[in-house]
Write a protein that holds these residues in place. Structure first.
Motif, mmCIF file in Angstrom:
data_model
loop_
_atom_site.group_PDB
_atom_site.id
_atom_site.type_symbol
_atom_site.label_atom_id
_atom_site.label_comp_id
_atom_site.label_asym_id
_atom_site.label_seq_id
_atom_site.Cartn_x
_atom_site.Cartn_y
_atom_site.Cartn_z
ATOM 1 N N ALA A 293 -4.733 -0.627 8.679
ATOM 2 C CA ALA A 293 -4.480 0.928 9.175
ATOM 3 C C ALA A 293 -3.700 1.490 10.187
ATOM 4 O O ALA A 293 -3.311 0.772 11.233
ATOM 5 N N GLU A 294 -3.211 2.796 9.956
ATOM 6 C CA GLU A 294 -2.434 3.302 10.869
ATOM 7 C C GLU A 294 -3.211 3.647 12.336
ATOM 8 O O GLU A 294 -4.660 3.909 12.033
ATOM 9 N N GLY B 59 -7.214 4.824 9.172
ATOM 10 C CA GLY B 59 -6.778 5.018 10.651
ATOM 11 C C GLY B 59 -7.709 4.772 11.753
ATOM 12 O O GLY B 59 -8.897 4.816 11.575
ATOM 13 N N ARG C 202 -1.842 13.708 7.095
ATOM 14 C CA ARG C 202 -1.142 12.296 6.546
ATOM 15 C C ARG C 202 -1.908 12.142 5.370
ATOM 16 O O ARG C 202 -1.416 11.583 4.359
ATOM 17 N N LEU C 203 -3.201 11.967 5.393
ATOM 18 C CA LEU C 203 -4.015 11.556 4.226
ATOM 19 C C LEU C 203 -3.902 12.521 3.179
ATOM 20 O O LEU C 203 -4.016 12.096 1.642
ATOM 21 N N ILE D 37 -3.001 5.887 15.892
ATOM 22 C CA ILE D 37 -2.414 6.690 16.706
ATOM 23 C C ILE D 37 -3.273 6.358 18.245
ATOM 24 O O ILE D 37 -4.304 6.336 18.449
ATOM 25 N N ILE E 29 -12.130 7.340 9.700
ATOM 26 C CA ILE E 29 -11.068 7.191 11.068
ATOM 27 C C ILE E 29 -12.113 6.338 11.882
ATOM 28 O O ILE E 29 -12.847 6.992 12.192
ATOM 29 N N PHE F 212 -3.920 12.507 11.234
ATOM 30 C CA PHE F 212 -4.501 11.888 10.163
ATOM 31 C C PHE F 212 -4.958 12.506 9.097
ATOM 32 O O PHE F 212 -4.694 12.343 7.938
ATOM 33 N N LYS G 161 -11.392 7.559 3.772
ATOM 34 C CA LYS G 161 -11.308 8.873 4.444
ATOM 35 C C LYS G 161 -11.879 8.275 5.796
ATOM 36 O O LYS G 161 -12.238 9.463 6.681
ATOM 37 N N ALA H 107 -5.187 14.186 17.043
ATOM 38 C CA ALA H 107 -5.103 12.905 16.267
ATOM 39 C C ALA H 107 -5.938 13.027 15.008
ATOM 40 O O ALA H 107 -5.482 12.553 14.081
ATOM 41 N N ILE I 297 -7.937 5.473 16.098
ATOM 42 C CA ILE I 297 -7.339 6.338 17.114
ATOM 43 C C ILE I 297 -7.925 5.708 18.223
ATOM 44 O O ILE I 297 -9.021 5.367 18.492
#
Ligand code: CA2
Length: 149
Positions: free
Chosen positions: A95-96, A71, A143-144, A98, A5, A140, A3, A136, A73
């Motif tokens: 990782a995704e 994720g 989405r998570l 943004i 970011i 996330f 979890k 952002a 950012i």
């Protein structure tokens, strides 16, 4: 699932709050970090916040995030518009991502219109000042939450 970011900031963003408040707002990067920490806590996420003026260090940070974060950012500052090295790191990143910009580069000089980051990102949030980072984090968090349902 992690979890965490990672919030990565590129060149000159350490100068926020000192000049050009009409373009970038009056918050310092420390203010933005504090606001992100508070929002992440509300949304049950952990954040790690970084700033570097070095392109290579930004690539290193993206490579590290790929292994440890859910994720990223990314406000890559001016490297957004120039860096194929960043693009290569981002397409290899697990990782995704943004993309965030304080200003809206599309409404500024032509040399800011292209983004190597956008080509590898889930999406871009531009023109909402420091709030863009919070949007952002919310994106996330949503989405998570969906991914663990
Ligand atoms: O709008 C953004 O967030 C940008 O990433 C900011 C970059 C710019 O090169 C991008 O096109 C858009 C510039 C950051 C420089 O920030 C300063 C803040 C205060 C004083 C001087 C620079």
């Amino acid at each position: 699932m992690s979890k965490r970011i990672d919030i990565l900031n590129g060149p000159n963003l350490n100068l926020l709050g000192t000049r050009e408040p009409e373009v970038y707002g009056s918050d310092t990067l420390k203010d933005i970090e504090a606001a992100c920490g508070a929002r992440a806590k509300e949304r049950g996420l952990e954040i790690a916040f970084h700033q570097t003026n070095s392109e290579g260090e930004l690539v290193d940070l993206i490579q590290k995030s790929s292994k440890t974060a859910a994720g990223v950012i990314l406000n890559a500052g001016a490297y957004t518009h120039t860096s194929i090295a960043l693009y290569d790191a981002l397409i290899a990143c697990k990782a995704e991502v943004i993309e965030v910009h304080l200003s809206n580069p599309q409404a500024r000089e032509e040399f800011r219109h292209d983004s190597f980051v956008a080509k590898a990102a889930l999406g871009s949030i531009c023109g909402f000042g420091a709030k863009g980072y919070l949007f952002a984090i919310d994106a996330f968090a949503d989405r998570l939450k969906k991914a663990t349902k």
